[in-house]
Design an enzyme around this catalytic site. Sequence first.
Site, PDB file in Angstrom:
ATOM      1  N   ASP A  30       0.866  -1.181   0.000  1.00  0.00           N
ATOM      2  CA  ASP A  30       0.000   0.000   0.000  1.00  0.00           C
ATOM      3  C   ASP A  30       0.902   1.230   0.000  1.00  0.00           C
ATOM      4  OD1 ASP A  30      -3.235   0.387   1.039  1.00  0.00           O
ATOM      5  OD2 ASP A  30      -1.903   2.139   0.978  1.00  0.00           O
ATOM      6  N   ARG A 151     -18.454  -9.475   4.183  1.00  0.00           N
ATOM      7  CA  ARG A 151     -19.183  -8.389   4.859  1.00  0.00           C
ATOM      8  C   ARG A 151     -18.262  -7.748   5.875  1.00  0.00           C
ATOM      9  NH1 ARG A 151     -23.429 -12.001   7.618  1.00  0.00           N
ATOM     10  NH2 ARG A 151     -21.551 -13.258   7.538  1.00  0.00           N
ATOM     11  N   GLY A 257     -26.775   1.104   3.767  1.00  0.00           N
ATOM     12  CA  GLY A 257     -25.673   2.047   3.546  1.00  0.00           C
ATOM     13  C   GLY A 257     -24.385   1.280   3.354  1.00  0.00           C
ATOM     14  N   CYS A 260     -20.499  -0.313  -0.140  1.00  0.00           N
ATOM     15  CA  CYS A 260     -20.690  -1.229  -1.278  1.00  0.00           C
ATOM     16  C   CYS A 260     -22.052  -1.128  -1.953  1.00  0.00           C
ATOM     17  CB  CYS A 260     -20.448  -2.659  -0.823  1.00  0.00           C
ATOM     18  SG  CYS A 260     -18.834  -2.845  -0.073  1.00  0.00           S
TER      19      CYS A 260
HETATM   20  C1  UGA Z   1     -21.982  -6.130   1.440  1.00  0.00           C
HETATM   21  C2  UGA Z   1     -22.274  -7.589   1.059  1.00  0.00           C
HETATM   22  O1  UGA Z   1     -23.127  -8.190   2.057  1.00  0.00           O
HETATM   23  C3  UGA Z   1     -20.973  -8.400   0.957  1.00  0.00           C
HETATM   24  O2  UGA Z   1     -21.258  -9.719   0.522  1.00  0.00           O
HETATM   25  C4  UGA Z   1     -20.067  -7.713  -0.072  1.00  0.00           C
HETATM   26  O3  UGA Z   1     -18.816  -8.376  -0.185  1.00  0.00           O
HETATM   27  C5  UGA Z   1     -19.815  -6.282   0.376  1.00  0.00           C
HETATM   28  O4  UGA Z   1     -21.075  -5.584   0.481  1.00  0.00           O
HETATM   29  C6  UGA Z   1     -18.947  -5.627  -0.686  1.00  0.00           C
HETATM   30  O5  UGA Z   1     -19.403  -5.485  -1.826  1.00  0.00           O
HETATM   31  O6  UGA Z   1     -17.765  -5.360  -0.398  1.00  0.00           O
HETATM   32  P1  UGA Z   1     -21.385  -4.856   3.716  1.00  0.00           P
HETATM   33  O7  UGA Z   1     -21.480  -3.585   2.931  1.00  0.00           O
HETATM   34  O8  UGA Z   1     -20.220  -5.056   4.611  1.00  0.00           O
HETATM   35  O9  UGA Z   1     -21.396  -6.129   2.735  1.00  0.00           O
HETATM   36  O10 UGA Z   1     -22.654  -4.901   4.632  1.00  0.00           O
HETATM   37  P2  UGA Z   1     -24.009  -5.742   4.744  1.00  0.00           P
HETATM   38  O11 UGA Z   1     -23.934  -6.574   5.951  1.00  0.00           O
HETATM   39  O12 UGA Z   1     -24.329  -6.402   3.480  1.00  0.00           O
HETATM   40  O13 UGA Z   1     -25.056  -4.548   5.015  1.00  0.00           O
HETATM   41  C7  UGA Z   1     -25.252  -3.520   4.050  1.00  0.00           C
HETATM   42  C8  UGA Z   1     -26.342  -2.576   4.518  1.00  0.00           C
HETATM   43  O14 UGA Z   1     -27.615  -3.209   4.523  1.00  0.00           O
HETATM   44  C9  UGA Z   1     -26.141  -2.059   5.958  1.00  0.00           C
HETATM   45  O15 UGA Z   1     -26.481  -0.699   5.999  1.00  0.00           O
HETATM   46  C10 UGA Z   1     -27.115  -2.894   6.774  1.00  0.00           C
HETATM   47  O16 UGA Z   1     -27.542  -2.285   7.955  1.00  0.00           O
HETATM   48  C11 UGA Z   1     -28.266  -3.036   5.786  1.00  0.00           C
HETATM   49  N1  UGA Z   1     -29.121  -4.206   6.067  1.00  0.00           N
HETATM   50  C12 UGA Z   1     -28.626  -5.469   5.950  1.00  0.00           C
HETATM   51  C13 UGA Z   1     -30.450  -4.011   6.420  1.00  0.00           C
HETATM   52  O17 UGA Z   1     -30.936  -2.866   6.529  1.00  0.00           O
HETATM   53  N2  UGA Z   1     -31.239  -5.117   6.635  1.00  0.00           N
HETATM   54  C14 UGA Z   1     -30.769  -6.374   6.519  1.00  0.00           C
HETATM   55  O18 UGA Z   1     -31.544  -7.325   6.724  1.00  0.00           O
HETATM   56  C15 UGA Z   1     -29.423  -6.555   6.186  1.00  0.00           C
END
Ligand code: UGA
Length: 438
Positions: A30, A151, A257, A260
């Site tokens: 990096d 995630r 949010g 990603c």
């Molecule tokens: C997401 C994907 O889940 C991963 O598989 C992927 O690798 C990653 O993006 C990426 O592209 O790098 P992440 O952004 O870490 O992962 O978070 P998530 O756990 O997916 O949550 C995303 C958003 O959805 C958060 O704001 C969370 O609070 C919201 N969410 C999630 C809800 O409002 N309800 C749910 O049931 C689940």
Amino acid sequence: MKLAFIGTGYVGLVTGVMMSHIGHEITCIDIDQEKINSLNNGKSPIYEANLDEYISKQIKSRTLQFNSNFDEHLRKQDAIFITVGTPSSQEGNADLSHVYNSLDHILEFIDDKCIIIIKSTVPPGTTKDIQNYIRKKGKNNHVANNPEFLREGNAVYDFLNPDRIVIGAESSEAKTTLEKIYTPMTQQGITLVTTDFTTSELIKYAANTFLANKIAFINEMADICENINANVKDLSYGLGLDQRIGGAFLNAGPGFGGSCFPKDILALQSLTNNLETRSLILDAVINANSQRPASILKRIEKLAGGLNTKTVAVLGLTYKAGTDDLRSSPALEMIKLLKEQGAIIQAYDPMGRDNARNHMQNDEIKSSAIDACRGADITLILTEWDEFQNLNFDAIKQVLHGVKLIDLRNFLDQNKVIDAGLEYYTIGLNLSSCNAYN
Ligand code: UGA
């Protein structure tokens, strides 16, 4: 195998560290020297459960090193993963400048045997373009696409327990190298999906967009539930048990949010703008999610009896629990809207306070939940941190000015809240039934 990772953001760092755990010899590069110094001392610059322990262990076992130079060391690598950021440009496209800069740097040093693997999330068509770019530079390196599905907050677990590994490879050399890299995983029965570059890239976007769809859908169901006195938690449960639907990503909340989902949907939408197909579903999901905070604000305003000069305790600032990341956090958007209505903010987050200083005034950020609640007229739960489930609501009640608590993640134990003498409100639930114990 000897593998290098260019970029120690979320994806590069977690994947690099865990690749050394499964037996590879890893160098993470990096350009940020401060980050590299911290990593060499075993300290991750991001908060991720268990990651520091793995970093220290792998550094000690000499299978993991960090450095800030692109140099001759790269020549020894069997494969190099590009794991730099692809942020949204102003038009919503993925900005690929970091990917191409990294390529320019590595091409100076590597010979033709080294396989270049694109792990950054890139729009369909990019890996093919990258291969052409490499050929134009007079190099013959084979290229592959290998999207990540980690995630934040669960990244170490997700690395070790993936639902599948996706590979976009169009030459036997690239395919064989990727298969070899992932042998420790496939030996445990994890499925490897091998396809062409473009399909592999699209699988990543389709996965994130599909999950975002589920969230936007359940949030809309929550609105319907509120209007007809139904219960969105029971609805999610009843829906999710249908194996064709599945229970994950059906928690209603303040909107999705993070770094990603919002970025990837915009990038996919932007790609479809140049096609003859219109992205009706993508448009609807983007719209629904962007209007979510404003629609929730209306309900808060109603419950608070207006927000001007009201003190609002905001518990939770990160875009979800388990991370210190505030990028595209619904909590920040909500705070912006609350302040536009004249509210005074007192916020607390267990892990996100340092990063919050880039977005909020210092005096708005409190060092405990009870401090954030002191004198508050209304309390909002924006992030589903375990710590909030275990709050001493009796003590909280003593310091509050108003007793209304709105759980925008529907995750607190309502009896605990109500027994402490607070009024408990959620989204997508029949509100009168929540306060039946009053
Ligand atoms: C997401 C994907 O889940 C991963 O598989 C992927 O690798 C990653 O993006 C990426 O592209 O790098 P992440 O952004 O870490 O992962 O978070 P998530 O756990 O997916 O949550 C995303 C958003 O959805 C958060 O704001 C969370 O609070 C919201 N969410 C999630 C809800 O409002 N309800 C749910 O049931 C689940």
